[in-house]
Write a protein that holds these residues in place. Structure first.
Motif, PDB file in Angstrom:
ATOM      1  N   TYR A 145       0.830  -1.207   0.000  1.00 55.91           N
ATOM      2  CA  TYR A 145       0.000   0.000   0.000  1.00 55.91           C
ATOM      3  C   TYR A 145       0.862   1.252   0.000  1.00 55.91           C
ATOM      4  CZ  TYR A 145      -3.886   3.088   1.116  1.00 55.91           C
ATOM      5  OH  TYR A 145      -4.824   4.080   1.083  1.00 55.91           O
ATOM      6  N   PHE A 146       1.906   1.250   0.845  1.00 50.53           N
ATOM      7  CA  PHE A 146       2.803   2.399   0.891  1.00 50.53           C
ATOM      8  C   PHE A 146       3.458   2.632  -0.471  1.00 50.53           C
ATOM      9  CE2 PHE A 146       3.900   2.276   5.738  1.00 50.53           C
ATOM     10  CZ  PHE A 146       2.619   2.678   6.023  1.00 50.53           C
ATOM     11  N   LEU A 147       3.896   1.564  -1.109  1.00 49.40           N
ATOM     12  CA  LEU A 147       4.526   1.699  -2.422  1.00 49.40           C
ATOM     13  C   LEU A 147       3.540   2.231  -3.457  1.00 49.40           C
ATOM     14  CD1 LEU A 147       6.697  -1.534  -2.549  1.00 49.40           C
ATOM     15  CD2 LEU A 147       7.499   0.827  -2.345  1.00 49.40           C
ATOM     16  N   GLN A 148       2.328   1.751  -3.416  1.00 43.22           N
ATOM     17  CA  GLN A 148       1.304   2.226  -4.351  1.00 43.22           C
ATOM     18  C   GLN A 148       1.057   3.722  -4.148  1.00 43.22           C
ATOM     19  OE1 GLN A 148      -0.051   0.134  -6.679  1.00 43.22           O
ATOM     20  NE2 GLN A 148      -0.967   1.921  -7.592  1.00 43.22           N
ATOM     21  N   ARG A 149       0.998   4.153  -2.901  1.00 38.30           N
ATOM     22  CA  ARG A 149       0.822   5.584  -2.615  1.00 38.30           C
ATOM     23  C   ARG A 149       2.008   6.391  -3.125  1.00 38.30           C
ATOM     24  NH1 ARG A 149      -2.204   8.193   1.091  1.00 38.30           N
ATOM     25  NH2 ARG A 149      -0.359   9.281   1.870  1.00 38.30           N
ATOM     26  N   GLU A 150       3.217   5.889  -2.901  1.00 37.88           N
ATOM     27  CA  GLU A 150       4.401   6.616  -3.345  1.00 37.88           C
ATOM     28  C   GLU A 150       4.454   6.726  -4.860  1.00 37.88           C
ATOM     29  OE1 GLU A 150       8.014   5.224  -1.557  1.00 37.88           O
ATOM     30  OE2 GLU A 150       7.202   5.461   0.457  1.00 37.88           O
ATOM     31  N   LEU A 151       4.000   5.707  -5.556  1.00 41.07           N
ATOM     32  CA  LEU A 151       3.943   5.775  -7.019  1.00 41.07           C
ATOM     33  C   LEU A 151       2.977   6.855  -7.491  1.00 41.07           C
ATOM     34  CD1 LEU A 151       3.988   1.989  -7.906  1.00 41.07           C
ATOM     35  CD2 LEU A 151       5.767   3.671  -8.413  1.00 41.07           C
ATOM     36  N   ASN A 152       2.018   7.188  -6.651  1.00 39.51           N
ATOM     37  CA  ASN A 152       1.061   8.252  -6.974  1.00 39.51           C
ATOM     38  C   ASN A 152       1.485   9.607  -6.419  1.00 39.51           C
ATOM     39  OD1 ASN A 152      -0.938   6.798  -8.461  1.00 39.51           O
ATOM     40  ND2 ASN A 152      -1.431   5.751  -6.556  1.00 39.51           N
ATOM     41  N   GLY A 153       2.708   9.685  -5.880  1.00 39.97           N
ATOM     42  CA  GLY A 153       3.228  10.953  -5.387  1.00 39.97           C
ATOM     43  C   GLY A 153       2.854  11.292  -3.959  1.00 39.97           C
ATOM     44  N   LEU A 154       2.262  10.357  -3.239  1.00 41.59           N
ATOM     45  CA  LEU A 154       1.858  10.589  -1.849  1.00 41.59           C
ATOM     46  C   LEU A 154       2.917   9.973  -0.936  1.00 41.59           C
ATOM     47  CD1 LEU A 154      -1.844   9.581  -2.379  1.00 41.59           C
ATOM     48  CD2 LEU A 154      -0.936  11.904  -2.242  1.00 41.59           C
ATOM     49  N   ARG A 155       3.755  10.799  -0.359  1.00 40.47           N
ATOM     50  CA  ARG A 155       4.911  10.295   0.374  1.00 40.47           C
ATOM     51  C   ARG A 155       4.707  10.188   1.883  1.00 40.47           C
ATOM     52  NH1 ARG A 155       6.637   9.442  -4.107  1.00 40.47           N
ATOM     53  NH2 ARG A 155       8.007  10.647  -5.409  1.00 40.47           N
ATOM     54  N   ASP A 156       3.820  10.948   2.461  1.00 37.29           N
ATOM     55  CA  ASP A 156       3.632  10.944   3.918  1.00 37.29           C
ATOM     56  C   ASP A 156       2.678   9.817   4.310  1.00 37.29           C
ATOM     57  OD1 ASP A 156       3.580  11.534   6.582  1.00 37.29           O
ATOM     58  OD2 ASP A 156       2.491  13.421   6.362  1.00 37.29           O
ATOM     59  N   GLN A 157       3.189   8.862   5.064  1.00 33.37           N
ATOM     60  CA  GLN A 157       2.400   7.681   5.417  1.00 33.37           C
ATOM     61  C   GLN A 157       1.758   7.790   6.801  1.00 33.37           C
ATOM     62  OE1 GLN A 157       2.012   6.139   2.870  1.00 33.37           O
ATOM     63  NE2 GLN A 157       3.880   6.192   1.680  1.00 33.37           N
ATOM     64  N   ARG A 158       2.053   8.852   7.544  1.00 35.14           N
ATOM     65  CA  ARG A 158       1.551   8.958   8.924  1.00 35.14           C
ATOM     66  C   ARG A 158       0.031   8.905   9.001  1.00 35.14           C
ATOM     67  NH1 ARG A 158       5.234  13.986  10.388  1.00 35.14           N
ATOM     68  NH2 ARG A 158       4.445  14.440   8.315  1.00 35.14           N
ATOM     69  N   GLU A 159      -0.650   9.591   8.092  1.00 33.65           N
ATOM     70  CA  GLU A 159      -2.118   9.588   8.163  1.00 33.65           C
ATOM     71  C   GLU A 159      -2.682   8.208   7.863  1.00 33.65           C
ATOM     72  OE1 GLU A 159      -3.531  11.237   3.869  1.00 33.65           O
ATOM     73  OE2 GLU A 159      -2.524  12.673   5.171  1.00 33.65           O
ATOM     74  N   ILE A 160      -2.027   7.446   7.026  1.00 29.63           N
ATOM     75  CA  ILE A 160      -2.475   6.079   6.714  1.00 29.63           C
ATOM     76  C   ILE A 160      -2.261   5.169   7.926  1.00 29.63           C
ATOM     77  CG2 ILE A 160      -2.076   4.082   5.219  1.00 29.63           C
ATOM     78  CD1 ILE A 160      -3.486   6.613   3.976  1.00 29.63           C
ATOM     79  N   ILE A 161      -1.121   5.327   8.583  1.00 32.30           N
ATOM     80  CA  ILE A 161      -0.841   4.535   9.783  1.00 32.30           C
ATOM     81  C   ILE A 161      -1.925   4.786  10.829  1.00 32.30           C
ATOM     82  CG2 ILE A 161       0.769   4.257  11.714  1.00 32.30           C
ATOM     83  CD1 ILE A 161       3.016   4.878   9.617  1.00 32.30           C
TER      84      ILE A 161
END
Length: 107
Positions: A72-88
């Motif tokens: 999921y994190f990788l998929q988000r990063e591929l879309n330009g979304l780098r901050d994972q804190r809100e997902i966590i």
């Protein structure tokens, strides 16, 4: 004095968003669908963590959950979304899962 079109940044972003080709629209839809599938995989893996009816050991379930979170994190990063804190926070991902991201299982 002649008239000219507005040149504000907000207006140009709206124009750019509306000017997408059908292919770009389809790619954006597929990216959103892939992100949705990855999110459902996280939800499933996190539910499995505390299910007493599963025969696997807890470490195996933690690794499966970590693999789903990493995807999921990788998929988000591929879309330009780098901050994972809100997902966590949104998925309430346990620290034990986050600590296992990137660990490869022995084959």
């Amino acid at each position: 004095m002649g008239l000219r079109a507005p040149t504000s940044k907000a207006y140009s972003r709206v124009q750019a968003a509306e000017a997408k080709s059908p292919l770009e629209t389809e790619v954006a839809a597929e990216k959103a669908a892939a992100l949705g599938r990855a999110g459902r995989a996280i939800e499933w893996a996190l539910k499995q963590l505390d299910d007493p009816d599963i025969d696997d050991n807890r470490e195996e379930r933690l690794l499966r959950a970590a693999q789903a979170v990493q995807a999921y994190f990788l998929q988000r990063e591929l879309n330009g979304l780098r901050d994972q804190r809100e997902i966590i926070n949104a998925f309430n991902i346990p620290r034990a899962v986050l600590n296992r991201i990137g660990i490869m299982r022995p084959r």
